[in-house]
Structures are given as C-alpha cells and as structure tokens.
Design a protein around this motif. Structure first.
Motif, short mmCIF file in Angstrom:
data_model
loop_
_atom_site.label_atom_id
_atom_site.label_comp_id
_atom_site.label_asym_id
_atom_site.label_seq_id
_atom_site.Cartn_x
_atom_site.Cartn_y
_atom_site.Cartn_z
N CYS A 1 -2.18 -17.51 -75.07
CA CYS A 1 -1.48 -16.24 -75.11
C CYS A 1 -2.10 -15.23 -76.05
O CYS A 1 -2.20 -14.17 -75.85
CB CYS A 1 0.04 -16.52 -75.07
SG CYS A 1 0.62 -17.14 -76.35
N VAL A 2 -2.25 -15.80 -77.19
CA VAL A 2 -2.73 -15.11 -78.45
C VAL A 2 -4.15 -14.54 -78.13
O VAL A 2 -4.41 -13.34 -78.33
CB VAL A 2 -2.65 -15.75 -79.64
CG1 VAL A 2 -3.42 -15.05 -80.86
CG2 VAL A 2 -1.55 -16.33 -79.95
N LYS B 1 2.50 -9.18 -68.18
CA LYS B 1 2.96 -10.58 -67.93
C LYS B 1 1.49 -11.67 -68.08
O LYS B 1 1.60 -12.55 -67.40
CB LYS B 1 3.24 -10.63 -66.34
CG LYS B 1 4.74 -9.73 -66.56
CD LYS B 1 5.26 -9.73 -65.24
CE LYS B 1 6.61 -9.16 -64.90
NZ LYS B 1 7.04 -9.14 -63.72
N VAL B 2 0.48 -11.09 -68.70
CA VAL B 2 -0.52 -11.90 -68.83
C VAL B 2 -0.13 -13.29 -69.70
O VAL B 2 -0.52 -14.21 -69.12
CB VAL B 2 -1.67 -11.28 -69.77
CG1 VAL B 2 -2.91 -12.24 -70.16
CG2 VAL B 2 -2.32 -9.94 -68.90
N CYS B 3 0.65 -13.19 -70.52
CA CYS B 3 1.01 -14.36 -71.21
C CYS B 3 1.92 -15.40 -70.40
O CYS B 3 1.57 -16.58 -70.43
CB CYS B 3 1.90 -14.16 -72.44
SG CYS B 3 3.48 -12.92 -72.12
N ILE B 4 2.51 -14.55 -69.46
CA ILE B 4 3.33 -15.66 -68.63
C ILE B 4 2.30 -16.44 -67.43
O ILE B 4 2.53 -17.53 -67.53
CB ILE B 4 4.42 -14.54 -67.87
CG1 ILE B 4 5.30 -14.13 -68.43
CG2 ILE B 4 5.19 -15.73 -66.64
CD1 ILE B 4 6.19 -13.21 -67.82
N ASN B 5 1.26 -15.65 -67.15
CA ASN B 5 0.36 -16.20 -66.32
C ASN B 5 -0.62 -17.07 -66.85
O ASN B 5 -0.89 -18.28 -66.33
CB ASN B 5 -0.49 -15.17 -65.55
CG ASN B 5 0.47 -14.29 -64.68
OD1 ASN B 5 1.31 -14.62 -64.01
ND2 ASN B 5 -0.06 -12.99 -64.64
N GLU B 6 -0.74 -17.10 -68.15
CA GLU B 6 -1.84 -17.85 -68.82
C GLU B 6 -0.97 -19.13 -69.49
O GLU B 6 -1.76 -20.17 -69.52
CB GLU B 6 -2.31 -17.18 -69.98
CG GLU B 6 -3.32 -15.96 -69.63
CD GLU B 6 -4.45 -16.31 -68.93
OE1 GLU B 6 -5.03 -17.71 -69.13
OE2 GLU B 6 -5.15 -15.70 -68.15
N ILE C 1 0.93 -10.76 -79.75
CA ILE C 1 1.75 -12.15 -80.00
C ILE C 1 0.87 -13.01 -81.20
O ILE C 1 -0.14 -12.63 -81.33
CB ILE C 1 1.35 -12.93 -78.59
CG1 ILE C 1 1.97 -12.49 -77.44
CG2 ILE C 1 2.00 -14.43 -78.90
CD1 ILE C 1 1.79 -13.11 -76.25
N THR C 2 1.83 -13.32 -81.99
CA THR C 2 1.24 -14.55 -82.97
C THR C 2 2.47 -15.62 -83.09
O THR C 2 3.33 -15.56 -82.54
CB THR C 2 1.53 -13.81 -84.46
OG1 THR C 2 2.80 -13.32 -84.61
CG2 THR C 2 0.56 -12.52 -84.63
N ILE C 3 1.59 -16.69 -83.30
CA ILE C 3 2.31 -18.18 -83.36
C ILE C 3 2.52 -18.45 -84.80
O ILE C 3 1.51 -18.62 -85.52
CB ILE C 3 1.82 -19.00 -82.59
CG1 ILE C 3 1.95 -18.40 -81.00
CG2 ILE C 3 2.80 -20.39 -82.42
CD1 ILE C 3 1.06 -19.23 -80.12
N GLU C 4 3.73 -18.93 -85.36
CA GLU C 4 4.03 -19.31 -86.67
C GLU C 4 4.40 -20.73 -86.72
O GLU C 4 5.33 -20.82 -85.50
CB GLU C 4 4.74 -18.32 -87.40
CG GLU C 4 4.21 -17.08 -87.62
CD GLU C 4 4.94 -15.96 -88.48
OE1 GLU C 4 5.96 -16.61 -88.95
OE2 GLU C 4 4.40 -15.13 -88.62
N LYS C 5 4.35 -21.52 -87.44
CA LYS C 5 4.84 -22.85 -87.77
C LYS C 5 6.39 -22.64 -88.15
O LYS C 5 6.65 -21.41 -88.81
CB LYS C 5 4.39 -23.33 -89.15
CG LYS C 5 4.72 -24.83 -89.16
CD LYS C 5 3.81 -25.95 -88.13
CE LYS C 5 4.08 -27.17 -88.49
NZ LYS C 5 3.37 -28.12 -87.76
N ASN C 6 7.34 -23.18 -87.50
CA ASN C 6 8.68 -23.00 -87.58
C ASN C 6 8.92 -22.99 -89.18
O ASN C 6 8.74 -24.16 -89.73
CB ASN C 6 9.42 -24.14 -86.78
CG ASN C 6 11.11 -23.61 -86.98
OD1 ASN C 6 11.41 -22.95 -87.93
ND2 ASN C 6 11.63 -24.30 -86.03
N PRO C 7 9.43 -21.93 -90.05
CA PRO C 7 9.79 -21.93 -91.33
C PRO C 7 11.04 -22.83 -91.55
O PRO C 7 11.31 -23.07 -92.78
CB PRO C 7 9.81 -20.50 -91.75
CG PRO C 7 10.59 -20.11 -90.38
CD PRO C 7 9.74 -20.45 -89.49
N THR C 8 11.74 -23.03 -90.76
CA THR C 8 12.88 -23.73 -91.07
C THR C 8 12.75 -25.17 -91.41
O THR C 8 11.98 -26.08 -90.78
CB THR C 8 13.89 -23.96 -89.61
OG1 THR C 8 14.34 -22.72 -89.33
CG2 THR C 8 15.33 -24.75 -90.02
#
Length: 503
Positions: free
Chosen positions: A55-56, A22-27, A64-71
């Motif tokens: 969070c990353v 839950k670190v990502c939730i807190n951060e 966790i990774t974050i990507e640009k929405n490919p749609t």
C-alpha cells in the motif's frame, strides 16, 4: 474469545493527502484497509497488517506510512515482546507457530565478521575494466589426474570426464517449488538463468512443461514426496538434485497447504486438487549412505549418466562426516543449506533453533574433504542467507564452488520479507497461487530485475577479485589466506580456518 495480542504494526494515514482512491484497499490482500461509507473515510485494521509495503508503494499521493507498534511490554531482555506474543498466540490457537523466509535472529551471521584481503605493493592488483577476470565455474566431479595423448600432432584428452554444469557466474537461483510460488515466478527465474548462463532449481514441486524449453538451465529436484518425478522430468533438466534436508527446517518434512494446490499444481505434482502436499521427513528408501548411493546411481542410470547428481543437506553439527559419505556415494555436487535458509512455511521454533550457520558448516566440510583427499570428487554449493556479492566471494574463499540465492532473488522481484508466505496471500504476487494475485508479478519485469541483480554482483565480484590480484574465481576457491576474522573467538577462527585480522 478475545485476542490478547496487540497489532505488531500501526498504519498511519495522512488524511490531508488521502484522496480516497481506494488503491490501498484493492492492493492489500490481508484486508487491512476498508472504506467507512458512513463517515466517507478510509480506515485500517492494524491487527491485519504484515508490513508488506504494498500500500505504501502504490499509494498515488504517498499518504500511507507503517510503523512498528510503539506500545511495549515492561522492558525485559529475557521475556521479549516476541516471546510474550508467541506464548499468547499459542494459548489462543493451540497450534505450532508457522513462519516464512529465513531465521531472523542476529547472532548467526559470520559473513560480517570476515574481511577480505587486498593487494598492495608486492602483489599488484588487477583492473577488471582493462584485464579479463574469469567468473566461469564448472560444477561436477573432477578426476584425480588428466591423461593426455598425442595423435597426428594434436594433444587429446584421454581421461573421460564426469558431466559438468558450466555456469558463467558462480551464482545459481535456489530451489523454490511450484506451489510455494506461482508459474510467473518460475518463468522469471528460468528466463534470467538462461540469459545469465547459469541455473535455477525448480524445487520439489515438479516442473511445468511450458518451462521445458529452458531445461538446459534448470536443476530438477527429487525430494521425499517425489512430486512430479518421472523419466521425462529427470531428462529435461541439466542436473538432478536429491533433497535430503533444507536449512529452514532440518530433519522435518515439507508441507504445501491444500488451498495453494490449484488444478495446474495438482497435475504437475500428481496429487488431487485442494489436498495438502506432504513431504515426509525422511526418504523412505534412504536410511544409510548405501541407500543414498543406490538412488544416486538409479538417477544416473535413468538419465544415461549424462547429468551430474547433487545431494542437498541442511547444515548440521556432523555435516562434514555426512558430506564425506555423500562424496563416496557417487554424488557430483554437495549442496549445504545453512540455518538462515528460507522457506515458504516452517515451524518458527525449528527455523530459529535447529541447524548451524552456513559459514561454519562450509569450512568444516571443505576441510574434511581436503583432509581425506576427495575434495575433487565433488563440487560444493552453499545457500542460506547469501545477501551480497561480498558474501559470495567470502563463501568461495571458504571453500564453496558456487552459491544459491533464494531470498535475495525474491527480494529483487518485490519480496519485503513480511514472513507470511504460508498464507498464500502474498501482496506482491510471489508466494501465492491465487490467479488474480499472481498477475501482479510480471515475469518479464521480474526476469529483468534478476538479471540486473546478478550482473551487478558480477561486476562487484570482479572488482573484489581484482583488488586481491586474482584473475579467476577458481583461484579463490578455498584460498582462506585471503580472509581474516574480526571479533571472533579462537575456536571460531579455528573452525573457519582463517587468521585474525592483523596476523
């Protein structure tokens, strides 16, 4: 009403690595991550993600990774995804689209089309490891000539000099106001400026008295809202800057949302807690160069003529003429802020479409002042997207005395340019006044990072000066023979005052 706007970013989670700590939730301050207790799993609300990377960075298992929405919408070079999304957002909200930081359009950067010269056989280069190279810069009005006199065998300076700022490096920290950022950010900037022998600009939100001890390294600002301006504030700073405009929003005023106006900020800005701090577009006592002159000398009078007074304007099409008037009005320093200048909150349409690139404005202003024989009356500081030591060197060769860095300074202490400064939820604890989130920024760590950045740039500046065979930064100022253009039109080369590469 259902939103037609698709998430800009997609949060991807490797559930084999995720330990549900839950670190990502807190951060996350935007509520992207949440725990689904029914299925004992952590999920994401992609529509809330601003790609801040908090969070990353803090995920202990790197799940966790974050990507640009490919749609994508149907490919169209005119009706881009950004344009379509903006229209949909305004159709849903009925308001202006706000954004933070500077203009992100690709066509306003001229630094990358300018190259530096280097010494070869006929003009030997200098090794900065073995020979001194001077970066010290004096900011303020210089006399037309110096008069000396001999007294008891000593040569004495007879000419009375105007007050000067002595910066050990030609890099200052740009104006970021208290309220747009929190006290920890201001403290880090002040400590770094003092350690480096340079200056930070406190912005238009006044100055916390806890920072008065750093006053010799702080430029205090007087803007249209006059927030926090009083005789004590004016006299504690090393210099005073009158803010007429800024690069991110030329011609319009400032706005600090009421939710960011805490008790401390309200006290310093001298406004009620929780009320919006609105800076009018114009100074209501300045409608001409004569009016500006009156304010300049009022501020000089209030500080017993001991401090240089700067005037900051946005880079616009007639900056050169305006700068001439400012110099003749008695200002000691002119600050030019280009179209890439950043801010905490600006209408996106203004930020991206109003103003001109700093490179063109700087060259025009420097040349106009030289042509009129008054370049020595003022120093020039430029800002608006300075990203590297190379940008600094090119700016000085184009005619600047020094540069302000704002975005680069914030990036150094953690900013990832998610452009959501105006929300007050900055996950890195920078553009927020929330007491809990602000604690995320350790001023000691931030100051050290700022010091490291400027020292690293200083080493690189010396390397570049040495490569050009120049041993003092002042010898580079306005020396456009050291610059060459690539991929520029004849008109652009003419305005910049530089030759094409190969000439």
């Amino acid at each position: 009403m259902k939103s037609y706007i698709e998430p800009e970013f997609i949060v991807k989670r490797d559930y084999e690595k995720c330990v549900k700590c839950k670190v990502c939730i807190n951060e996350c301050t935007y509520g992207v991550h949440y725990y689904d207790d029914k299925n004992d799993i952590i999920r994401s609300r992609d529509e809330n993600c601003v790609n801040c990377h908090r969070c990353v960075v803090f995920c202990p298992t790197k799940a966790i990774t974050i990507e640009k929405n490919p749609t994508q919408y149907t490919e169209n070079s005119h009706w881009t995804r950004e344009v379509i999304t903006s229209i949909k957002r305004q159709a849903e909200t009925g308001g202006a689209i706000l954004t933070g930081m500077g203009c992100d359009k690709p066509y306003y950067t001229y630094w990358d089309k300018i190259l530096l010269n280097a010494s070869q056989v006929t003009n030997p280069s200098i090794d900065p490891l073995r020979e001194p190279i001077e970066l010290r810069t004096y900011l303020g009005a210089k006399p037309d000539k110096l008069e000396l006199e001999l007294e008891n065998g000593e040569v004495l300076l007879k000419t009375k000099l105007a007050p000067q700022l002595c910066a050990e490096v030609p890099i200052l920290f740009a104006a970021v106001s208290y309220g747009a950022v929190n006290f920890n950010v201001h403290l880090a900037l002040a400590r770094a400026a003092a350690e480096l022998g340079t200056f930070m600009n406190c912005g238009e939100g006044g100055l916390d008295k806890r920072l008065y001890r750093y006053g010799d390294h702080i430029i205090v600002q007087v803007a249209s809202g006059r927030f926090g301006v009083n005789p004590e504030y004016l006299n504690v700073g090393a210099a005073i800057e009158i803010k007429i405009g800024q690069g991110a929003k030329p011609g319009i005023g400032g706005h600090l949302p009421g939710e960011k106006v805490t008790q401390e900020i309200a006290q310093i800005r001298m406004i009620p807690v929780g009320t919006d701090a609105l800076s009018p577009a114009p100074h209501h006592d300045i409608y001409s160069i004569e009016d500006l002159r009156q304010l300049i000398y009022a501020l000089k009078e209030a500080t017993d003529y001991t401090k240089p007074v700067a005037v900051k304007i946005a880079a616009v099409h007639n900056s050169a003429a305006i700068a001439s008037g400012i110099a003749r009005a008695g200002a000691d320093i002119i600050v030019l802020d280009g179209v890439r200048g950043a801010t905490g909150a600006a209408p996106k349409v203004i930020r991206d479409n109003v103003g001109i690139p700093i490179e063109l404005a700087l060259a025009s202003v420097d040349q106009r002042l030289r042509d009129e024989g008054i370049r020595n009356r003022v120093s020039i500081i430029v800002s608006g997207g300075i990203r590297s030591s190379a940008d600094v060197v090119k700016a000085i060769a184009l005619g600047a005395d020094a540069v302000y860095i704002g975005t680069a300074a914030l990036v150094a202490i953690g900013c990832t340019l998610c452009q959501k400064c105006y929300t007050g939820k900055c996950p890195w604890g920078i553009t927020t006044t929330d007491p809990q989130i602000s604690k995320r920024l350790d001023p000691d760590v931030a100051a050290k990072r700022l010091i490291n950045l400027v020292r690293a740039w200083s080493i690189e500046i010396k390397e570049m000066l040495g490569a050009m065979g120049i041993n003092a930064i002042e010898s580079l100022r306005g020396n456009r023979e050291q610059l060459r253009g690539v991929g520029l039109t004849d008109t652009e080369l003419k305005i910049l005052g530089i030759k094409m590469a190969g000439e």
